[in-house]
Design a protein around this motif. Structure first.
Motif, PDB file in Angstrom:
ATOM      1  N   GLN A 274      38.826  11.343 -49.030  1.00 15.95           N
ATOM      2  CA  GLN A 274      39.091  10.201 -49.862  1.00 15.95           C
ATOM      3  C   GLN A 274      38.637   8.565 -49.540  1.00 15.95           C
ATOM      4  OE1 GLN A 274      40.996  11.933 -48.577  1.00 15.95           O
ATOM      5  NE2 GLN A 274      42.826  10.065 -47.717  1.00 15.95           N
ATOM      6  N   GLU A 275      39.063   8.854 -48.121  1.00 17.12           N
ATOM      7  CA  GLU A 275      38.532   7.587 -47.458  1.00 17.12           C
ATOM      8  C   GLU A 275      37.137   7.431 -47.326  1.00 17.12           C
ATOM      9  OE1 GLU A 275      40.566   6.242 -46.389  1.00 17.12           O
ATOM     10  OE2 GLU A 275      42.462   6.824 -45.689  1.00 17.12           O
TER      11      GLU A 275
ATOM     12  N   MET B 133      36.361   4.522 -39.481  1.00 17.24           N
ATOM     13  CA  MET B 133      36.355   2.883 -39.896  1.00 17.24           C
ATOM     14  C   MET B 133      37.421   2.264 -39.028  1.00 17.24           C
ATOM     15  SD  MET B 133      37.596   3.873 -43.670  1.00 17.24           S
ATOM     16  CE  MET B 133      39.668   4.614 -43.187  1.00 17.24           C
TER      17      MET B 133
ATOM     18  N   THR C 275      37.252   4.477 -49.478  1.00 19.95           N
ATOM     19  CA  THR C 275      37.306   2.731 -48.752  1.00 19.95           C
ATOM     20  C   THR C 275      36.176   2.090 -48.231  1.00 19.95           C
ATOM     21  OG1 THR C 275      39.582   4.055 -48.023  1.00 19.95           O
ATOM     22  CG2 THR C 275      39.137   2.146 -47.085  1.00 19.95           C
TER      23      THR C 275
ATOM     24  N   LYS D 116      34.892   0.529 -50.473  1.00 19.59           N
ATOM     25  CA  LYS D 116      35.210  -0.944 -51.036  1.00 19.59           C
ATOM     26  C   LYS D 116      35.567  -1.793 -50.167  1.00 19.59           C
ATOM     27  CE  LYS D 116      40.122  -2.416 -52.278  1.00 19.59           C
ATOM     28  NZ  LYS D 116      41.339  -1.762 -52.526  1.00 19.59           N
ATOM     29  N   TYR D 117      35.093  -1.620 -48.912  1.00 18.73           N
ATOM     30  CA  TYR D 117      35.135  -2.480 -48.174  1.00 18.73           C
ATOM     31  C   TYR D 117      33.846  -2.805 -47.453  1.00 18.73           C
ATOM     32  CZ  TYR D 117      40.422  -2.838 -47.882  1.00 18.73           C
ATOM     33  OH  TYR D 117      41.585  -2.720 -49.502  1.00 18.73           O
TER      34      TYR D 117
ATOM     35  N   PRO E  23      38.969   8.151 -41.181  1.00 18.37           N
ATOM     36  CA  PRO E  23      39.827   6.699 -41.042  1.00 18.37           C
ATOM     37  C   PRO E  23      39.847   6.371 -39.204  1.00 18.37           C
ATOM     38  CG  PRO E  23      41.402   8.423 -42.053  1.00 18.37           C
ATOM     39  CD  PRO E  23      39.537   9.154 -41.216  1.00 18.37           C
TER      40      PRO E  23
END
Length: 426
Positions: free
Chosen positions: A312-313, A287, A316, A319-320, A284
């Protein structure tokens, strides 16, 4: 909300809890974001006593074996440049805390490296032998001091810090400057100007001593035939990136190796979980670093234990389209816990072996982030090159020996000069 962000970004920056009751969310009302903040008893600006700065200058003028200890406060206050001016003017040996990494360029000769439990031999011995320790923006804790009662035993300790609670909490300060570094450091620089080159010349013999120790005892890990050493990983990534690269870590052995082996010359380019020591912090945080600095390469160094905490990130990232390069130091153990168990608990490795983790490359790929692995030292450079030539986020799973240790190591409760040394070059 305005007050919360003001508190979080001023003084000693940090998290602030905002507790909003549910009925507030359910209520309609006219809202206008305030322009100013007025907090009773808190201004966010802290000036100190000029006399304390004068005492610090006089102590430096008398010292023959000084050491500058820099912490995260230097970076948070954006005062790295004035501090670098002091270092260049005095030629004073520098050591850093983990959170102070980047405040002084790692490649400067006078930079001895990180101090403390996994600090360099030169840094720990310099602190032990110095006659003055100038600590700037530092929170003393057991990872820095070792045996606090015998920390810097020959030194006059000068402590610059904005937080009065930190002064004399763990280590007694003979001279303290309790103020915002944006107030105190410029005054320190000004007070040192009249001494010109005299202090630089006075410290010459001491510099020779500590730089000899630095040369004789560099950081190192083993280089076992057929295996990839942690040091080789950082060397390969360093060679593949530029000086604007932002390094993020999780918590554990890889975190210490990152601080030891990856040279950084700019503040705010080393993002790590300090005192809280949180596994799972890295992905995180990486990111956030990439979104905040989209023009910089962001590399996350993590372990096969830490990456599972927030894996799980990867979804993310995909996705982005957040371009974070993830390097896993994979040793099938919770490295730091396992090291302690092997070194101090007769090898009783309780709950620190994680050889049954899923295939990390398959895991990341299933979430849209391509992954690859490498086990052979001959293939490491090519694997790192492919990682950085992959468009978008990507993962490289690098396998290292499970019994690799972080050295030097100061055992809990021991003095800094009671380091356990290891590795061929130690």
């Amino acid at each position: 909300m305005k007050e919360a962000f003001y508190i979080a970004s001023t003084g000693r920056p940090g998290p602030v809890l905002v507790d909003i009751a549910k009925d507030v969310f359910d209520t309609s009302f006219e809202f206008e974001y305030p322009k100013d903040v007025h907090l009773r008893g808190y201004s966010g600006h802290q000036e100190g006593c000029q006399g304390d700065v004068v005492r610090a200058v006089k102590a430096l003028a008398k010292a023959k074996r000084p050491v500058l200890l820099t912490g995260g406060g230097v970076i948070l206050s954006e005062m790295a440049e004035p501090l670098r001016t002091v270092v260049q003017q005095l030629g004073i040996p520098v050591v850093t805390t983990l959170m102070g990494k980047g405040s002084i360029p790692d490649d400067w000769d006078c930079h001895l490296g990180m101090v403390g439990m996994h600090g360099s031999y030169a840094a720990n011995m310099a602190v032990t032998q110095c006659d003055l320790l100038l600590a700037v923006g530092v929170r003393f804790d057991d990872r820095v001091t070792g045996d606090a009662a015998n920390f810097a035993p020959q030194a006059t300790i000068v402590h610059f810090d904005i937080d009065k609670v930190e002064i004399n909490k763990i280590v007694h300060a003979d001279i303290s400057v309790n103020a915002d570094l944006r107030w105190s450091l410029p005054r320190l620089c000004e007070g040192l100007k009249p001494y010109g080159q005299s202090l630089y010349e006075r410290y010459e013999g001491w510099r020779h001593v500590v730089l000899s120790m630095k040369k004789a005892h560099p950081f190192a890990t083993r280089h076992l035939e057929g295996t990839i050493s942690p040091q080789a990983i950082f060397n390969a990534v360093q060679a593949a990136t530029d000086e604007d690269t932002i390094i993020v870590t999780d918590v554990g052995q890889h975190q210490m190796w990152s601080a030891q082996f990856f040279n950084l010359n700019k503040p705010r380019h080393f993002v790590t979980s300090g005192g809280l020591g949180t596994m799972g912090y890295g992905l995180p945080a990486a990111m956030g670093a990439k979104i905040g600095c989209p023009g910089s390469t962001v590399v996350l160094f993590t372990g096969d234990g830490s990456i599972m905490m927030n894996c799980q990130e990867f979804a993310t990232l995909h996705k982005y389209g957040i371009d974070v390069k993830v390097v896993v130091l994979h040793n099938n153990v919770l490295g730091m816990v396992n090291q302690w168990q092997r070194m101090f608990y007769s090898g009783h490795c309780s709950q620190s072996v994680i050889a049954d983790n899923p295939d990390l490359t398959a895991l990341s790929s299933a979430m849209g982030v391509p992954g690859s692995g490498v086990r052979s030292p001959e293939k490491l450079d090519d694997a790192v090159s492919r990682l950085f030539h992959t468009e978008g986020p990507a993962l490289l799973d690098v396998f290292i020996p499970p019994d690799e240790n972080v050295y030097p190591m100061v055992p809990g409760g021991k003095r800094l000069d009671q380091m356990v040394l290891g590795g061929e070059a130690q």
